[in-house]
Structures are given as structure tokens and as C-alpha cells.
Write a protein that holds these residues in place. Structure first.
Motif, PDB file in Angstrom:
ATOM      1  N   ASP A 101      40.637  38.050  42.421  1.00 24.97           N
ATOM      2  CA  ASP A 101      39.654  39.043  42.837  1.00 24.97           C
ATOM      3  C   ASP A 101      39.395  39.073  44.344  1.00 24.97           C
ATOM      4  O   ASP A 101      39.283  40.162  44.926  1.00 24.97           O
ATOM      5  N   PHE A 135      33.340  38.365  45.839  1.00 25.53           N
ATOM      6  CA  PHE A 135      34.313  39.421  45.575  1.00 25.53           C
ATOM      7  C   PHE A 135      34.778  39.437  44.124  1.00 25.53           C
ATOM      8  O   PHE A 135      35.667  40.207  43.760  1.00 25.53           O
ATOM      9  N   GLY A 136      34.210  38.593  43.275  1.00 24.28           N
ATOM     10  CA  GLY A 136      34.594  38.540  41.874  1.00 24.28           C
ATOM     11  C   GLY A 136      34.884  37.123  41.444  1.00 24.28           C
ATOM     12  O   GLY A 136      35.169  36.242  42.259  1.00 24.28           O
ATOM     13  N   GLN A 196      39.658  37.179  52.194  1.00 21.38           N
ATOM     14  CA  GLN A 196      39.525  36.429  50.945  1.00 21.38           C
ATOM     15  C   GLN A 196      39.396  34.933  51.161  1.00 21.38           C
ATOM     16  O   GLN A 196      39.009  34.199  50.247  1.00 21.38           O
ATOM     17  N   ALA A 230      42.074  41.014  46.016  1.00 18.73           N
ATOM     18  CA  ALA A 230      42.127  42.398  45.539  1.00 18.73           C
ATOM     19  C   ALA A 230      40.920  43.226  45.964  1.00 18.73           C
ATOM     20  O   ALA A 230      41.032  44.441  46.142  1.00 18.73           O
ATOM     21  N   ASN A 231      39.761  42.557  46.153  1.00 17.13           N
ATOM     22  CA  ASN A 231      38.511  43.298  46.323  1.00 17.13           C
ATOM     23  C   ASN A 231      37.873  43.181  47.701  1.00 17.13           C
ATOM     24  O   ASN A 231      36.748  43.654  47.892  1.00 17.13           O
ATOM     25  N   SER A 232      38.557  42.569  48.657  1.00 18.77           N
ATOM     26  CA  SER A 232      37.919  42.315  49.949  1.00 18.77           C
ATOM     27  C   SER A 232      38.385  43.240  51.062  1.00 18.77           C
ATOM     28  O   SER A 232      38.077  43.015  52.233  1.00 18.77           O
ATOM     29  N   PRO A 272      31.766  43.377  46.309  1.00 19.41           N
ATOM     30  CA  PRO A 272      31.410  43.886  44.977  1.00 19.41           C
ATOM     31  C   PRO A 272      30.871  42.832  44.029  1.00 19.41           C
ATOM     32  O   PRO A 272      30.145  43.168  43.087  1.00 19.41           O
TER      33      PRO A 272
END
Length: 313
Positions: A81, A75-76, A211, A84-86, A170
Motif C-alpha cells: 500500500d 498509506f494503508g 513510501q 501504491a498509495n503515496s 489515505p
């Protein structure tokens, strides 16, 4: 002496009998809640678990810190990250394939995984980056899963793989990838079967957030955190040591064993001390000495008798 108390009885024997009542209803509800929680990783279903005597005495890390300061490169690469991105990651439905040198290879669905007797175990977690946490995991011994597939006598190691879903993760998309996917990890079979080694399906009384490795991850508390592979989709038993992602990426920095060892520094920083997240600044007075095997030496040091731990790091 480490502030850790190991039980003298098998894990299954310390589960209260009442916990098994109405088990089918609970499992269906928990699995269903995982599906309903998508796409908001902060939402999680409550999990019932017996209070295990595998409990570190250290105060638990605040839940907010444990769920927003993570390494999960899918996820970064930043610590924030994964949280924030999951949001788009879907942890249900889910299956884990178990194969290789076993008598009964099979796939386990999420409901089957949640049906194992669950325990809350409060473990210290030490990252190779010299920070640490104390987390109340919910899970069950990996050995219980392995028993279901009947490992063959030729099996010596256990290999693990994380899911590959670039459309939902991502960090797995784009031209420049920090790691090779899928993320892979491995243990010796005796390490995998040790009573401390668990598959976690929750933390802080709830199912795992995306996450933190939803819906199922590995927890091996005497090893550096990168061994705790997340979002597992495959477990294979092998005769030879399996490839491990960080060991392949940097063999001089990240060994196969990855046992917490304050006497063996990372090539770029000391491992003698650590920063406990939630207790103060990285360079402040709240740094503490790192314990051999993360404080679990009494339970696991015998696994490595006769080995040079500066070579087998």
C-alpha cells in the motif's frame, strides 16, 4: 560475534573534506529535486554522502524489495500500500519543529536538514513481524540535531510525531482507523544521542521515496522497525516517557523500548528467527537466527545494564 564494525572516531571526522565543497549548490539541488519529484514517489534525487565505517557485512536487500515491501499505515495496512498509495504525498517544502526542554527551540527547513554532513550507513533492519532487511541509509546522527537546540538538564526523553495529512495519506482518512494519529514514537535521551541513531534523508544513494518516510525519518538499528518513525514534523524533549503509538495500541505486544530480543517472543509469534526479505520464502530454509539487539549488542547493551529486558521490552 556480530558482523558489524563500529568506528573509533566521531562521525564528523570521517567525512572527506572534499564533500563540503560546493555544499550550498548541492543542498539546493537536492531540495529542489524533492519538490520536482512529486507526485511520483519512485523518482528521487541523487544524494552525496561519505562512506561511513558503520556498515553491516550482510548483503544489502534489493532496492526494489526495500521500496515496495513496507509498513506505513498512513498509506494503508498492506505491505504494498505505501508504494501504491503515496504518489500524491508532497515531501517538500518541509519543516521539523524541535521544542520542549531545550534552550533554543526552533524549526529546521529541509535545506538545513540536508546541510548536515551526510553519511551512508548500511544497517540491519528487523521488523517486529519477524522479517528483516539490510538497507544503505543516508543520514546524520540525531545527536547533531539535538546539539543545535541545547537540551536542558531536565530533559530525559525525546518524542517524535509524524505529519497528519489525510488528503494526501489515505490511511488517515475514513471512519475506521487502524491507529490513532499522529503516529508518535519516543526514545530515552541517551538512546537518541547514541552514535548509531540517525535521522535518514535517503537510501540507496537517493532521497527517501514517499513510501519509506520522505523526507526525513528515524533509524535506530537495534530496535524493531516500528520505532523508526517516518515523515517527522516534530521532535520534543520531555522529562517523562512520551506516548508511543504501538505501545498505546497494544501495550502487551509492543513495549516502549522495542529492543530486538530473540529471547522475548511476541505474544503471537516467536522472535527467535527471522526471514530476510529478498532471500527466499517465509517458511523456507533461508530463515536465520535473530541476533540480540539485532547484532549491535556490543555497542548498545550497556545502555540497559541492570534492566530486566523481559519486562522492559
Amino acid at each position: 560475534m556480530p558482523s558489524y564494525r563500529a568506528p573509533k572516531i566521531a562521525a564528523a571526522e570521517i567525512t572527506p573534506e572534499r564533500f563540503f565543497l560546493d555544499r550550498r549548490t548541492f543542498i539546493a539541488a537536492a531540495a529542489g529535486s524533492l519538490a520536482l519529484s512529486v507526485p511520483k514517489p519512485s523518482r528521487a534525487a541523487a544524494l552525496e554522502a561519505s562512506k561511513s565505517t558503520y556498515r553491516a557485512d550482510d548483503p544489502a536487500t534489493p532496492e526494489k524489495d526495500a521500496t515496495t515491501y513496507n509498513n506505513f499505515y498512513e498509506f494503508g495496512t498492506g505491505k504494498g500500500d505505501p508504494a501504491a498509495n503515496s504518489a500524491s504525498f508532497k515531501p517538500a517544502p518541509w519543516t521539523v519543529k524541535v521544542d520542549g526542554l531545550v534552550g533554543k527551540p526552533r524549526e529546521f527547513g529541509l535545506e538545513e536538514l540536508l546541510a548536515f554532513p551526510l553519511e551512508e550507513r548500511i544497517y540491519r533492519m528487523r521488523c517486529v513481524e519477524a522479517w528483516s532487511m539490510v538497507i544503505p541509509w543516508i543520514g546524520f546522527p540525531l545527536a547533531a540535531l539535538l546539539d543545535r537546540v541545547e537540551p536542558l538538564g531536565s530533559a530525559k526523553y525525546v518524542a517524535f510525531e509524524t505529519v497528519v495529512r489525510p488528503e494526501e495519506m489515505p490511511g488517515q482518512s475514513g471512519y475506521f482507523q487502524p491507529l490513532e494519529w499522529p503516529y508518535r514514537e519516543g526514545l530515552r535521551l541517551d538512546e537518541a544521542r547514541h552514535p548509531l541513531t540517525i535521522l535518514s534523508v535517503g537510501l540507496y544513494g537517493k532521497t527517501l521515496p514517499n513510501q519509506n518516510g520522505a523526507p526525513i525519518r528515524l533509524v535506530v538499528p537495534w530496535k524493531y522497525g516500528f520505532k523508526g518513525i517516518k515523515s517527522i514534523v516534530r521532535i520534543s524533549l520531555t522529562e517523562t516517557p512520551p506516548p508511543c503509538t504501538w505501545n498505546l495500541a497494544g501495550p502487551s505486544e509492543y513495549g516502549f523500548y522495542a529492543n530486538v530480543n530473540p529471547a522475548v517472543d511476541h505474544p503471537r509469534w516467536s522472535q527467535a528467527t527471522e526471514n530476510r526479505i529478498g532471500e527466499g520464502g517465509f517458511f523456507g530454509a533461508n530463515r536465520r537466527d535473530t541476533l540480540p539487539f539485532n547484532g549491535y549488542a556490543e555497542e548498545v547493551a550497556s545502555l540497559y545494564a541492570g534492566m530486566d529486558l523481559s519486562v522492559n521490552f
